[in-house]
Design a protein around this motif. Sequence first.
Motif, PDB file in Angstrom:
ATOM      1  N   ASN A 110      11.757   1.938  12.092  1.00 54.91           N
ATOM      2  CA  ASN A 110      11.759   3.410  12.207  1.00 54.91           C
ATOM      3  C   ASN A 110      11.937   4.054  10.829  1.00 54.91           C
ATOM      4  O   ASN A 110      11.338   5.106  10.549  1.00 54.91           O
ATOM      5  CB  ASN A 110      12.883   3.854  13.136  1.00 54.91           C
ATOM      6  N   ARG A 111      12.748   3.448   9.999  1.00 55.96           N
ATOM      7  CA  ARG A 111      12.990   3.978   8.655  1.00 55.96           C
ATOM      8  C   ARG A 111      11.706   3.948   7.829  1.00 55.96           C
ATOM      9  O   ARG A 111      11.406   4.879   7.065  1.00 55.96           O
ATOM     10  CB  ARG A 111      14.089   3.163   7.988  1.00 55.96           C
ATOM     11  N   ILE A 112      10.951   2.880   7.950  1.00 55.90           N
ATOM     12  CA  ILE A 112       9.731   2.727   7.175  1.00 55.90           C
ATOM     13  C   ILE A 112       8.600   3.607   7.713  1.00 55.90           C
ATOM     14  O   ILE A 112       7.874   4.258   6.959  1.00 55.90           O
ATOM     15  CB  ILE A 112       9.296   1.245   7.159  1.00 55.90           C
ATOM     16  N   PHE A 113       8.468   3.636   9.042  1.00 58.43           N
ATOM     17  CA  PHE A 113       7.388   4.395   9.664  1.00 58.43           C
ATOM     18  C   PHE A 113       7.764   5.845   9.965  1.00 58.43           C
ATOM     19  O   PHE A 113       6.925   6.615  10.448  1.00 58.43           O
ATOM     20  CB  PHE A 113       6.970   3.724  10.983  1.00 58.43           C
TER      21      PHE A 113
ATOM     22  N   ARG B 184       1.807   2.998  10.818  1.00 61.95           N
ATOM     23  CA  ARG B 184       2.519   3.823  11.795  1.00 61.95           C
ATOM     24  C   ARG B 184       1.615   4.192  12.966  1.00 61.95           C
ATOM     25  O   ARG B 184       2.065   4.259  14.112  1.00 61.95           O
ATOM     26  CB  ARG B 184       3.037   5.084  11.110  1.00 61.95           C
ATOM     27  N   GLU B 185       0.352   4.406  12.686  1.00 56.66           N
ATOM     28  CA  GLU B 185      -0.590   4.838  13.725  1.00 56.66           C
ATOM     29  C   GLU B 185      -1.119   3.681  14.555  1.00 56.66           C
ATOM     30  O   GLU B 185      -1.586   3.881  15.688  1.00 56.66           O
ATOM     31  CB  GLU B 185      -1.770   5.576  13.086  1.00 56.66           C
ATOM     32  N   SER B 186      -1.065   2.466  14.021  1.00 55.83           N
ATOM     33  CA  SER B 186      -1.649   1.316  14.716  1.00 55.83           C
ATOM     34  C   SER B 186      -0.740   0.103  14.542  1.00 55.83           C
ATOM     35  O   SER B 186      -0.710  -0.517  13.474  1.00 55.83           O
ATOM     36  CB  SER B 186      -3.043   1.013  14.157  1.00 55.83           C
ATOM     37  N   HIS B 187      -0.005  -0.215  15.587  1.00 51.79           N
ATOM     38  CA  HIS B 187       0.912  -1.351  15.528  1.00 51.79           C
ATOM     39  C   HIS B 187       1.092  -1.935  16.930  1.00 51.79           C
ATOM     40  O   HIS B 187       0.866  -1.262  17.942  1.00 51.79           O
ATOM     41  CB  HIS B 187       2.266  -0.922  14.948  1.00 51.79           C
ATOM     42  N   PRO B 188       1.547  -3.182  17.041  1.00 47.67           N
ATOM     43  CA  PRO B 188       1.781  -3.807  18.347  1.00 47.67           C
ATOM     44  C   PRO B 188       3.100  -3.340  18.950  1.00 47.67           C
ATOM     45  O   PRO B 188       3.766  -2.441  18.425  1.00 47.67           O
ATOM     46  CB  PRO B 188       1.827  -5.296  18.003  1.00 47.67           C
ATOM     47  N   GLU B 189       3.480  -3.963  20.054  1.00 43.56           N
ATOM     48  CA  GLU B 189       4.761  -3.665  20.692  1.00 43.56           C
ATOM     49  C   GLU B 189       5.898  -3.974  19.718  1.00 43.56           C
ATOM     50  O   GLU B 189       5.916  -5.026  19.086  1.00 43.56           O
ATOM     51  CB  GLU B 189       4.922  -4.502  21.954  1.00 43.56           C
ATOM     52  N   LEU B 190       6.851  -3.044  19.610  1.00 42.84           N
ATOM     53  CA  LEU B 190       7.948  -3.166  18.650  1.00 42.84           C
ATOM     54  C   LEU B 190       9.252  -3.535  19.359  1.00 42.84           C
ATOM     55  O   LEU B 190       9.378  -3.360  20.580  1.00 42.84           O
ATOM     56  CB  LEU B 190       8.131  -1.850  17.899  1.00 42.84           C
ATOM     57  N   PRO B 191      10.258  -4.028  18.620  1.00 38.13           N
ATOM     58  CA  PRO B 191      11.575  -4.281  19.210  1.00 38.13           C
ATOM     59  C   PRO B 191      12.162  -3.010  19.806  1.00 38.13           C
ATOM     60  O   PRO B 191      11.840  -1.900  19.390  1.00 38.13           O
ATOM     61  CB  PRO B 191      12.412  -4.773  18.018  1.00 38.13           C
ATOM     62  N   ALA B 192      13.040  -3.174  20.760  1.00 36.27           N
ATOM     63  CA  ALA B 192      13.631  -2.027  21.445  1.00 36.27           C
ATOM     64  C   ALA B 192      14.515  -1.220  20.512  1.00 36.27           C
ATOM     65  O   ALA B 192      15.135  -1.767  19.599  1.00 36.27           O
ATOM     66  CB  ALA B 192      14.438  -2.504  22.646  1.00 36.27           C
TER      67      ALA B 192
ATOM     68  N   ASN C  89       0.831  -1.198   0.000  1.00 36.19           N
ATOM     69  CA  ASN C  89       0.000   0.000   0.000  1.00 36.19           C
ATOM     70  C   ASN C  89       0.873   1.258   0.000  1.00 36.19           C
ATOM     71  O   ASN C  89       0.698   2.151   0.841  1.00 36.19           O
ATOM     72  CB  ASN C  89      -0.959  -0.001   1.199  1.00 36.19           C
ATOM     73  N   ASN C  90       1.837   1.283  -0.953  1.00 35.80           N
ATOM     74  CA  ASN C  90       2.734   2.429  -1.108  1.00 35.80           C
ATOM     75  C   ASN C  90       3.524   2.732   0.164  1.00 35.80           C
ATOM     76  O   ASN C  90       3.783   3.899   0.500  1.00 35.80           O
ATOM     77  CB  ASN C  90       1.940   3.668  -1.539  1.00 35.80           C
ATOM     78  N   GLY C  91       3.910   1.680   0.865  1.00 35.08           N
ATOM     79  CA  GLY C  91       4.741   1.844   2.048  1.00 35.08           C
ATOM     80  C   GLY C  91       3.997   2.202   3.308  1.00 35.08           C
ATOM     81  O   GLY C  91       4.624   2.409   4.356  1.00 35.08           O
ATOM     82  N   LYS C  92       2.673   2.253   3.253  1.00 37.61           N
ATOM     83  CA  LYS C  92       1.900   2.653   4.433  1.00 37.61           C
ATOM     84  C   LYS C  92       1.692   1.496   5.411  1.00 37.61           C
ATOM     85  O   LYS C  92       1.394   1.722   6.586  1.00 37.61           O
ATOM     86  CB  LYS C  92       0.539   3.211   4.000  1.00 37.61           C
ATOM     87  N   GLU C  93       1.822   0.260   4.928  1.00 37.96           N
ATOM     88  CA  GLU C  93       1.623  -0.902   5.789  1.00 37.96           C
ATOM     89  C   GLU C  93       2.899  -1.737   5.837  1.00 37.96           C
ATOM     90  O   GLU C  93       3.582  -1.916   4.827  1.00 37.96           O
ATOM     91  CB  GLU C  93       0.475  -1.766   5.276  1.00 37.96           C
TER      92      GLU C  93
END
Length: 266
Positions: A261-264, A243-251, A151-155
């Motif tokens: 971080n680069r993508i979002f 970016r607005e809705s995601h689960p817990e991410l790596p530290a 989706n053009n990098g949005k997901e």
Amino acid sequence: MFEFPANLRECCSVLPDDDDFIIVIAARAVIVADGVFPRWKELKTFLPPEGVIYCGTLADRRCFACECDVLPEYGTEYTIRQFLFEFPDEFQLPLCRAKNLLPWLEQHRFCGSCRAELEPSANDSGLKCPACRAVYYPQISPAVIVGITRNNGKELLLAHNRNFAGNMYSLIAGFVEAGESAEAAVHREVWEECGIRVKNLQYVTSQMWPFPNSLMLAFQAEYDSGIAEADGVELSDLGWFTRESHPELPAPGSVARTVINRIFNL
């Protein structure tokens, strides 16, 4: 800046002075004192000098390392994973080097071909057999990790591995097989674990990961075809997140988080 020793003989023969740094590792923990590694003079009464190796020069100060069964009661104890997330690269390098070299030297005392005792090389980082001339080098295991977008990098595709603590989700990753390129490993791991194909694969960055000796090669790719489903073996769940809705991410500090971080744009 961290500077490597000239050869393995130097690593194994040089002894520490009182003001040199000492990296003390026990299992998956390390000691930190006042925001840096402790000095040899502070711990030398607890440690045998014959078990210490020279890792290189850090901030114009020599850096040594050793392993022990239990950490001395000194300074602050960090898990190695926590240390990698919280300390800058120049401190991570000698720790990763120590975590690789110490067990490797212990496990490679004798030649696998003729059983003669191995000797540290004066020319490079290898162990040489004085009898049959075989040479052994520290093992580094390449692994790939990839951020897959649609989706053009949005997901972004994120997955929960059965070995992850809690409810953390991360990127698809796996080891490079013998005879395989890093790019081929990405395509294979994504297909095996998620059942999808990717395209426009691009290299992003790399990170040494000392559990025990991985070199993580990070990529970014775009979704091409297929239905993303967890394999049920390594991955228990996966999904497309924004970016607005995601689960817990790596530290922060992990290469996975760097790619996320680069993508979002976090």
